[in-house]
Design a protein around this motif. Structure first.
Motif, PDB file in Angstrom:
ATOM      1  N   UNK A 244      47.940  -3.726 -53.834  1.00  0.00           N
ATOM      2  CA  UNK A 244      47.199  -3.972 -52.596  1.00  0.00           C
ATOM      3  C   UNK A 244      48.154  -4.031 -51.421  1.00  0.00           C
ATOM      4  N   UNK A 245      47.877  -3.268 -50.379  1.00  0.00           N
ATOM      5  CA  UNK A 245      48.600  -3.394 -49.119  1.00  0.00           C
ATOM      6  C   UNK A 245      47.670  -2.952 -47.996  1.00  0.00           C
ATOM      7  N   UNK A 246      48.092  -3.220 -46.734  1.00  0.00           N
ATOM      8  CA  UNK A 246      47.249  -2.915 -45.575  1.00  0.00           C
ATOM      9  C   UNK A 246      48.060  -2.275 -44.451  1.00  0.00           C
ATOM     10  N   UNK A 247      48.440  -1.007 -44.585  1.00  0.00           N
ATOM     11  CA  UNK A 247      49.073  -0.348 -43.439  1.00  0.00           C
ATOM     12  C   UNK A 247      48.095  -0.283 -42.267  1.00  0.00           C
ATOM     13  N   UNK A 248      48.650  -0.365 -41.075  1.00  0.00           N
ATOM     14  CA  UNK A 248      47.853  -0.390 -39.839  1.00  0.00           C
ATOM     15  C   UNK A 248      46.961  -1.631 -39.753  1.00  0.00           C
ATOM     16  N   UNK A 249      47.183  -2.601 -40.625  1.00  0.00           N
ATOM     17  CA  UNK A 249      46.443  -3.857 -40.565  1.00  0.00           C
ATOM     18  C   UNK A 249      45.078  -3.827 -41.218  1.00  0.00           C
ATOM     19  N   UNK A 250      44.493  -2.641 -41.366  1.00  0.00           N
ATOM     20  CA  UNK A 250      43.116  -2.584 -41.877  1.00  0.00           C
ATOM     21  C   UNK A 250      42.900  -1.525 -42.954  1.00  0.00           C
ATOM     22  N   UNK A 251      43.802  -0.548 -43.073  1.00  0.00           N
ATOM     23  CA  UNK A 251      43.603   0.516 -44.054  1.00  0.00           C
ATOM     24  C   UNK A 251      43.998  -0.018 -45.432  1.00  0.00           C
ATOM     25  N   UNK A 252      43.022  -0.298 -46.256  1.00  0.00           N
ATOM     26  CA  UNK A 252      43.289  -0.923 -47.547  1.00  0.00           C
ATOM     27  C   UNK A 252      43.786   0.112 -48.544  1.00  0.00           C
ATOM     28  N   UNK A 253      45.022  -0.065 -48.996  1.00  0.00           N
ATOM     29  CA  UNK A 253      45.574   0.752 -50.069  1.00  0.00           C
ATOM     30  C   UNK A 253      45.573  -0.087 -51.332  1.00  0.00           C
ATOM     31  N   UNK A 254      44.649   0.201 -52.217  1.00  0.00           N
ATOM     32  CA  UNK A 254      44.630  -0.541 -53.472  1.00  0.00           C
ATOM     33  C   UNK A 254      44.382   0.401 -54.638  1.00  0.00           C
ATOM     34  N   UNK A 255      44.722  -0.102 -55.805  1.00  0.00           N
ATOM     35  CA  UNK A 255      44.485   0.641 -57.033  1.00  0.00           C
ATOM     36  C   UNK A 255      43.850  -0.303 -58.036  1.00  0.00           C
ATOM     37  N   UNK A 256      42.718   0.110 -58.575  1.00  0.00           N
ATOM     38  CA  UNK A 256      42.006  -0.653 -59.589  1.00  0.00           C
ATOM     39  C   UNK A 256      42.018   0.101 -60.902  1.00  0.00           C
ATOM     40  N   UNK A 257      42.314  -0.631 -61.966  1.00  0.00           N
ATOM     41  CA  UNK A 257      42.235  -0.066 -63.320  1.00  0.00           C
ATOM     42  C   UNK A 257      40.963  -0.558 -63.992  1.00  0.00           C
ATOM     43  N   UNK A 258      40.240   0.356 -64.626  1.00  0.00           N
ATOM     44  CA  UNK A 258      39.032   0.024 -65.373  1.00  0.00           C
ATOM     45  C   UNK A 258      39.237   0.408 -66.836  1.00  0.00           C
ATOM     46  N   UNK A 259      39.094  -0.567 -67.729  1.00  0.00           N
ATOM     47  CA  UNK A 259      39.318  -0.314 -69.137  1.00  0.00           C
ATOM     48  C   UNK A 259      40.582  -0.997 -69.625  1.00  0.00           C
ATOM     49  N   UNK A 260      40.881  -0.807 -70.893  1.00  0.00           N
ATOM     50  CA  UNK A 260      42.021  -1.481 -71.517  1.00  0.00           C
ATOM     51  C   UNK A 260      43.339  -0.850 -71.123  1.00  0.00           C
ATOM     52  N   UNK A 261      44.406  -1.656 -71.201  1.00  0.00           N
ATOM     53  CA  UNK A 261      45.744  -1.153 -70.977  1.00  0.00           C
ATOM     54  C   UNK A 261      46.137  -0.168 -72.081  1.00  0.00           C
ATOM     55  N   UNK A 262      47.088   0.684 -71.766  1.00  0.00           N
ATOM     56  CA  UNK A 262      47.654   1.582 -72.776  1.00  0.00           C
ATOM     57  C   UNK A 262      49.170   1.420 -72.783  1.00  0.00           C
TER      58      UNK A 262
END
Length: 262
Positions: A244-262
């Motif tokens: 999770x980060x917020x360049x420009x204060x509002x542009x949300x850069x995130x990554x979500x994983x769905x499912x089990x780890x490998x």
């Protein structure tokens, strides 16, 4: 091999030529995942009423943006297509009585190739692109994703490419701290995603704080890929935020994983 699905914020097209914490994360993510046999991307930059699927064995690189430095328009991401997998996707949609369109000659938009450029810079993994429909309800988007869940059990990596907070009219500058309203929206989403609380998630526009600011009416197509990707992990119902980060204060850069780890 069963792979998790991911929702990946593709950010600005300029991310293609940037090196920062997020691009390094994407590179590390590609390195730590087992090599998939193919990648399916639900992209925010292909929004149409019926699911459309690229049937090509080769792709052109689309430079579907303007006002960027000239070197941005020379970048090529020559990933192959996978017509067999595309036909399998169409068959799964047919099995669920979902009208859809096979499409040839579209190419890879920047919502597809910008994150993949960092995850798989050699462009040697076949890519199939699937459109989203921002006018469908989150429940419908989730259900379409669920139709493709079996692909994850056959070593296919499924990605939803978009952004949770993507209000381009409210961008700040690079020095800005994250805006409270953007963080509050993402935190609300995080709590419900981790609990797989689809009842409230599917009503985010009515229940989430600052929903109309974070996801304006002209930008719902950027949140839609999250529900498509989430649906492909309906059997496991596990969600984890990886970045999770917020360049420009509002542009949300995130990554979500769905499912089990490998």
């Amino acid at each position: 091999m069963t792979l998790p699905a991911f929702f990946i914020a593709h950010g600005s097209p300029a991310m293609a030529v940037e090196s920062n914490d997020y691009t390094q994360f994407l590179n590390q993510l590609g390195n730590r995942l087992p090599a998939p046999k193919a990648i399916v991307v639900f992209t925010a930059h292909w929004d149409c009423p019926e699911p459309s699927v690229t049937m090509d064995d080769t792709h052109q690189t689309l430079h579907d943006f303007y006002g960027f430095p000239s070197n941005m328009y020379t970048i090529d991401y020559p990933a192959p297509g996978h017509s067999e997998l595309a036909s399998e996707i169409c068959a799964l949609f047919t099995r669920s009585n979902l009208p859809h369109q096979p499409v040839r000659g579209r190419g890879l938009d920047h919502g597809v190739w910008v994150p993949l450029l960092h995850m798989y810079p050699q462009a040697n993994i076949p890519v199939v692109v699937v459109s989203v429909d921002s006018l469908r309800s989150p429940q419908e988007q989730y259900d379409i994703g669920r139709m493709l869940e079996q692909l994850r059990h056959d070593n296919v990596l499924i990605i939803g490419s978009g952004g949770t907070v993507h209000n381009l009219r409210l961008l700040g500058n690079d020095e800005d701290e994250p805006e409270d309203w953007a963080v509050e929206f993402d935190d609300w989403m995080e709590e419900r995603l981790e609990k797989w609380n689809t009842r409230e998630l599917f009503q985010y526009d009515k229940k989430a704080p600052n929903a109309r600011t974070a996801v304006p009416s002209y930008g719902t197509e950027h949140l839609a890929p999250l529900f498509y990707a989430m649906g492909t992990a309906d059997m496991s119902r596990k969600a984890k935020r990886l970045f999770q980060s917020y360049p420009y204060g509002t542009l949300s850069l995130n990554c979500w994983q769905f499912g089990d780890d490998v």
